[in-house]
Write a protein that holds these residues in place. Structure first.
Motif, PDB file in Angstrom:
ATOM      1  N   LYS A 103      -8.615  -9.094  34.038  1.00  0.00           N
ATOM      2  CA  LYS A 103      -7.195  -9.214  33.724  1.00  0.00           C
ATOM      3  C   LYS A 103      -6.456  -9.885  34.880  1.00  0.00           C
ATOM      4  O   LYS A 103      -6.808  -9.704  36.043  1.00  0.00           O
ATOM      5  N   THR A 104      -5.431 -10.654  34.525  1.00  0.00           N
ATOM      6  CA  THR A 104      -4.616 -11.357  35.513  1.00  0.00           C
ATOM      7  C   THR A 104      -3.181 -10.866  35.427  1.00  0.00           C
ATOM      8  O   THR A 104      -2.597 -10.819  34.346  1.00  0.00           O
ATOM      9  N   PHE A 105      -2.612 -10.489  36.586  1.00  0.00           N
ATOM     10  CA  PHE A 105      -1.246  -9.969  36.631  1.00  0.00           C
ATOM     11  C   PHE A 105      -0.376 -10.869  37.508  1.00  0.00           C
ATOM     12  O   PHE A 105      -0.780 -11.278  38.597  1.00  0.00           O
ATOM     13  N   GLU A 118       1.154  -8.882  32.487  1.00  0.00           N
ATOM     14  CA  GLU A 118      -0.252  -9.247  32.346  1.00  0.00           C
ATOM     15  C   GLU A 118      -0.338 -10.559  31.577  1.00  0.00           C
ATOM     16  O   GLU A 118       0.246 -10.689  30.497  1.00  0.00           O
ATOM     17  N   ASP A 120      -1.402 -13.141  29.046  1.00  0.00           N
ATOM     18  CA  ASP A 120      -1.987 -12.912  27.722  1.00  0.00           C
ATOM     19  C   ASP A 120      -2.560 -14.179  27.096  1.00  0.00           C
ATOM     20  O   ASP A 120      -2.941 -14.188  25.929  1.00  0.00           O
ATOM     21  N   LYS A 209       7.463  -3.405  34.818  1.00  0.00           N
ATOM     22  CA  LYS A 209       6.363  -3.963  34.046  1.00  0.00           C
ATOM     23  C   LYS A 209       6.860  -4.352  32.655  1.00  0.00           C
ATOM     24  O   LYS A 209       7.436  -3.535  31.944  1.00  0.00           O
TER      25      LYS A 209
END
Length: 279
Positions: A103-105, A118, A120, A209
């Motif tokens: 996952k990339t944040f 995040e 998508d 978030k």
């Protein structure tokens, strides 16, 4: 003795594996769509461990260090305005990639708060047969469309990492160079070395978030009415804030200060009219 020797080797291997590798990229950008001759160049770090990686501005860490030293001295040192201006950055975001779940944040400040989402959208790479040498590395060409731009990347399998600057990942190697088709943005690997651990990032305001689409909406709201994100609440922690929905209306600011802030934000928006992601 033999068992002790094996144990020592195992411990040494564990310590080596636990180290974080820092890759320094030169980032070149043309953030002002009305002035393509205004080219910005600065360094950014891609720190990689077995569990995660982080991409962020070198100047961000330097500014944090200066501000931390000033706080520890109780403000006695004061800020060197020229020094702080020299540490301004066009990379106002931090990107963290979680290795375990892929996952990339993305995290960036809007107003007084930090927004995190995040990613998508997957990066769908087309790996080409073309190869060449960049510096000490043999690299291979790959292409992708992402964020409204067409990107060309050159990756190497000479290093044991499947990562890259910005949000780039998913290739069978480390991205050594990436550039968009218009030449507005490029990332070039300059050097790498080991560090003991990830640096501690200074965070101001709340960490909020949101979904990526909501983050984009908040950006647009901020551009239209920045004062609504600079309400009477100052600083603090937590995960939510009334200002996160554009509340506050800029309470506590005099008309003069309000105008100065609005003019400053408008100027920054103009200078950032050619973002790395167009959609």
């Amino acid at each position: 003795m033999k068992k002790l020797g094996i144990l020592a080797i195992a411990l040494l291997a564990q310590v080596s594996f636990a180290q974080t590798n820092r890759f320094v990229y030169q980032v070149t950008s043309k953030p002002d769509i009305t002035n393509k001759n205004d080219i910005k160049t600065e360094n950014a770090y891609l720190d990689i461990s077995a569990e995660k990686s982080m991409f962020y501005s070198e100047n961000r860490i330097k500014r944090d260090s200066v501000m931390q030293a000033n706080r520890q001295s109780g403000g006695a040192r004061g800020f060197n305005r020229e020094q702080m201006d020299g540490l301004r950055t066009n990379i106002n975001y931090t990107i963290e990639k979680n290795k375990k779940d892929q996952k990339t944040f993305y995290k960036e400040r809007i107003g007084r708060d930090q927004y995190s989402y995040e990613e998508d959208r997957p990066l769908n790479w087309k790996i080409l047969s073309e190869t060449r040498k960049i510096g000490d590395y043999k690299v291979q060409k790959a292409e992708t469309d992402f964020g409204g731009r067409k990107w060309t990347a050159w990756f190497t399998t000479d290093l044991p990492y499947q990562d890259g600057p910005y949000k780039f990942n998913g290739l069978p190697g480390l991205v050594v160079k990436a550039e968009d088709s218009t030449g507005d943005y490029s990332f070039d690997l300059m050097k790498n070395y080991k560090i003991s651990d990830f640096p501690e990032m200074t965070t101001f305001g709340n960490v909020i978030k949101v979904k990526r689409t909501d983050y984009v909406k908040q950006q647009e709201k901020f551009k239209a009415d920045p004062m609504s994100f600079l309400g009477s609440q100052r600083g603090g922690g937590g995960n939510s804030s009334p200002r996160s929905q554009g509340g506050g209306g800029g309470n506590g600011f005099s008309p003069e200060v309000r105008k100065r802030i609005q003019d400053g934000v408008k100027d920054e928006i103009k200078k950032s009219s050619n973002p790395i992601e167009l959609k």
